[in-house]
Design a protein around this motif. Structure first.
Motif, PDB file in Angstrom:
ATOM      1  N   ALA A   1     -27.823  11.569-116.642  1.00  0.00           N
ATOM      2  CA  ALA A   1     -28.397  11.186-115.168  1.00  0.00           C
ATOM      3  C   ALA A   1     -28.868  12.710-114.413  1.00  0.00           C
ATOM      4  O   ALA A   1     -29.695  12.641-113.767  1.00  0.00           O
ATOM      5  CB  ALA A   1     -28.024  11.126-113.908  1.00  0.00           C
ATOM      6  N   ASP A   2     -28.633  13.640-114.985  1.00  0.00           N
ATOM      7  CA  ASP A   2     -28.581  15.215-114.918  1.00  0.00           C
ATOM      8  C   ASP A   2     -30.367  15.880-114.763  1.00  0.00           C
ATOM      9  O   ASP A   2     -31.203  15.257-115.896  1.00  0.00           O
ATOM     10  CB  ASP A   2     -27.691  16.152-115.833  1.00  0.00           C
TER      11      ASP A   2
ATOM     12  N   LEU B   1     -24.485   7.460-112.443  1.00  0.00           N
ATOM     13  CA  LEU B   1     -25.061   8.792-111.312  1.00  0.00           C
ATOM     14  C   LEU B   1     -24.003   9.926-112.199  1.00  0.00           C
ATOM     15  O   LEU B   1     -24.838  11.057-111.636  1.00  0.00           O
ATOM     16  CB  LEU B   1     -24.840   8.530-109.875  1.00  0.00           C
TER      17      LEU B   1
ATOM     18  N   ARG C   1     -31.067  12.229-110.781  1.00  0.00           N
ATOM     19  CA  ARG C   1     -30.459  11.661-110.147  1.00  0.00           C
ATOM     20  C   ARG C   1     -31.150  11.098-108.880  1.00  0.00           C
ATOM     21  O   ARG C   1     -30.400   9.426-108.758  1.00  0.00           O
ATOM     22  CB  ARG C   1     -29.496  12.662-110.025  1.00  0.00           C
TER      23      ARG C   1
END
Length: 205
Positions: free
Chosen positions: A55-56, A50, A59
């Motif tokens: 993952a930006d 995460l 999420r």
């Protein structure tokens, strides 16, 4: 330990890319079925995904993908996990076992062991400790200089895994009742979470 890093890599790719779920579930299930504690640690360290830059912006999707894979593993390994859950109250605890076996050592003792080299190298020359320390500095620099690319992604995961493993290894003396929020926490030999610290340390090294 042979399948442990493969499982983490497969889960990471599936969670970030949204594909190839079947291999990820298979590798994670094999880890669980080979060793319950290592399977548990693999799931905990998966949460470090995460904080990866990839993952930006997605999420919540990554969280849902991880939850889906964990559910798939629970189904595959249900024949082993269900009895473990239902019968954990009968788990024998000897009066002669030290409290650290179930509760771990607390933040102070763990950090002293890390600084002295005992956590990663035991009584040997602290080669891994020095390499992991240098790796942590390089990982922090890579994260600072760039939030994109494979280097930043790996650096973030390696450092995130090590820090998360270290925090978990502090155990019940540090976290107290908060540790009870984690599933199975009451029936795990919490000192075995050293595997999470050492895995992150090897990645950094």
């Amino acid at each position: 330990m042979v399948v442990f890093p493969v499982a983490l890599g497969s889960v990471s790719r599936a969670a970030l890319e949204g594909r190839r779920y079947a291999p990820a579930i298979a590798w994670l299930a094999v880890t669980w079925l080979s060793h319950l504690v290592l399977g548990y640690i693999a799931c905990l360290l998966s949460l470090a995904i995460l904080v990866r830059p990839e993952a930006d912006g997605q999420r919540w999707r990554v969280i849902l993908r991880l939850a889906g894979m964990f559910a798939g593993v629970a189904l595959v390994a249900a024949y082993l996990l269900a009895p473990t859950l239902l019968e954990s109250r009968w788990l024998a605890r000897s009066l002669w076992e030290p409290a650290e076996y179930w509760d771990s050592f607390g933040a102070w003792r763990v950090l002293v062991a890390l600084a002295s080299g005992g956590l990663l190298d035991g009584a040997r020359v602290p080669v891994l400790t020095l390499l992991a320390g240098a790796g942590a500095l390089l990982a922090a620099r890579a994260m600072w200089r760039s939030r994109d690319g494979d280097e930043a992604g790996f650096a973030t995961f390696a450092l995130g895994s090590f820090v998360l493993g270290l925090l978990l290894y502090f155990g019940r003396p540090t976290w107290g009742p908060l540790l009870g929020l984690l599933p199975f926490s009451g029936s795990l030999p919490w000192h075995r979470l050293i595997c999470a610290v050492q895995f992150g340390g090897v990645l950094l090294a």
